[in-house]
Scaffold this motif. Structure first.
Motif, mmCIF file in Angstrom:
data_model
loop_
_atom_site.group_PDB
_atom_site.id
_atom_site.type_symbol
_atom_site.label_atom_id
_atom_site.label_comp_id
_atom_site.label_asym_id
_atom_site.label_seq_id
_atom_site.Cartn_x
_atom_site.Cartn_y
_atom_site.Cartn_z
ATOM 1 N N ILE A 211 0.864 -1.181 0.000
ATOM 2 C CA ILE A 211 0.000 0.000 0.000
ATOM 3 C C ILE A 211 0.902 1.232 0.000
ATOM 4 N N ARG A 212 0.618 2.187 -0.881
ATOM 5 C CA ARG A 212 1.466 3.376 -1.030
ATOM 6 C C ARG A 212 0.743 4.646 -0.602
ATOM 7 N N ASP A 213 1.531 5.648 -0.224
ATOM 8 C CA ASP A 213 0.950 6.950 0.101
ATOM 9 C C ASP A 213 1.013 7.849 -1.132
ATOM 10 N N TYR A 214 0.699 9.128 -0.978
ATOM 11 C CA TYR A 214 0.614 10.031 -2.124
ATOM 12 C C TYR A 214 1.963 10.247 -2.820
ATOM 13 N N THR A 215 3.067 9.946 -2.123
ATOM 14 C CA THR A 215 4.395 10.103 -2.723
ATOM 15 C C THR A 215 4.836 8.856 -3.474
ATOM 16 N N GLY A 216 4.068 7.764 -3.334
ATOM 17 C CA GLY A 216 4.446 6.509 -3.944
ATOM 18 C C GLY A 216 5.222 5.602 -3.010
ATOM 19 N N LYS A 217 5.487 6.082 -1.810
ATOM 20 C CA LYS A 217 6.226 5.281 -0.833
ATOM 21 C C LYS A 217 5.338 4.175 -0.268
ATOM 22 N N VAL A 218 5.891 2.977 -0.121
ATOM 23 C CA VAL A 218 5.152 1.870 0.479
ATOM 24 C C VAL A 218 5.091 2.082 1.984
ATOM 25 N N ILE A 219 3.879 2.207 2.521
ATOM 26 C CA ILE A 219 3.706 2.530 3.938
ATOM 27 C C ILE A 219 3.103 1.377 4.741
ATOM 28 N N SER A 220 2.499 0.420 4.039
ATOM 29 C CA SER A 220 1.900 -0.721 4.747
ATOM 30 C C SER A 220 1.615 -1.832 3.743
#
Length: 263
Positions: A211-220
């Protein structure tokens, strides 16, 4: 006592109190002073003093019959504050429920925490056979699909440090070879999902996606887990498709806009 020594003593007491709280699990919900002392390697007098304080503040409750302690309602109150303010929890709950309805298996949301995957959310399926997982449970990264998804999207330095700490074997299927793990992580990045075939628990398979945040980073990560008799190898494409769709839906809710490939 100098101010510096007093501050160090206070920090040590705080650290010990937090260790006591973290020593409670679903498998170990009730502990006495001696139990805690032995488990954490702390003196009984220190444990007694800290437990008394935690009980006074409502973080521990003394059982009248056994004279042992369990977690109190103050912990539950803090848990409610955390989950109600976590965007990932609020945004993912309806999606996870929908995923469980589609695949008829239990699903989790997990996040990276100090070299482990920790579960923030769990939705049970309707099957009678359920797994001993729970919100707050911490599992290794290299032998769970959710953990491997998170590990695959960390920096090379993080991955190397994790591997250097040792790849503990939990079953005969656990990946304990660093080269094989790195190859597996590369495949996960390419496919967009991870699997675990009896790598942590015998007879248990799981599939996870990032799951990614608005920056494209995988956060979960989002995971579906079940017995190998139901999550069979032939059905992995079905589970992977639904898990990835759920992960993408949650990611979009978190502000992630998937880049369109130009033809």
């Amino acid at each position: 006592m100098s101010a510096e020594k007093s501050e160090k003593r206070l920090l040590s007491s705080l650290q010990n109190a937090l260790q006591i709280l973290r020593s409670y699990t679903l498998d170990n919900p009730l502990q006495g002073i001696t139990d805690i002392s032995n488990n954490l390697g702390l003196g009984k007098s220190t444990v007694h003093r800290l437990v008394t304080t935690l009980a006074e503040e409502g973080f521990l409750i003394k059982d009248k019959e056994t004279q042992k302690y369990r977690l109190g309602y103050s912990v539950l109150a803090l848990s409610g504050v955390v989950t109600s303010n976590l965007d990932i929890y609020n945004e993912s709950l309806p999606v996870v429920r929908n995923l469980v309805n589609k695949v008829d298996e239990t699903a989790h949301i997990g996040v990276l925490d100090d070299g482990h995957i920790i579960y923030l959310l769990k939705v049970e399926c309707n099957h009678l056979v359920r797994f001993l997982t729970h919100v707050g449970r911490r599992n290794p990264l290299h032998c769970t699909s959710s953990g491997k998804v998170m590990l695959a999207h960390q920096t090379p330095e993080y991955i190397n440090d994790y591997i250097e700490n040792g790849l503990k074997g939990y079953t005969k299927s656990t990946i304990t070879n660093p080269r094989l793990l790195n190859k597996t992580l590369e495949e996960i990045r390419e496919k967009g999902y991870a699997t675990s075939y009896e790598e942590l628990l015998e007879g248990v398979h799981s599939v996870a996606a990032p799951i990614r945040d608005y920056t494209g980073k995988v956060i979960s990560s989002i995971t579906t887990v079940g017995p190998k008799q139901r999550i069979t190898l032939s059905k992995i494409p079905f589970f992977a498709k639904n898990v990835m769709e759920a992960a993408n839906e949650i990611s979009m809710k978190m502000g992630y806009m998937k880049r369109m490939r130009l033809s």
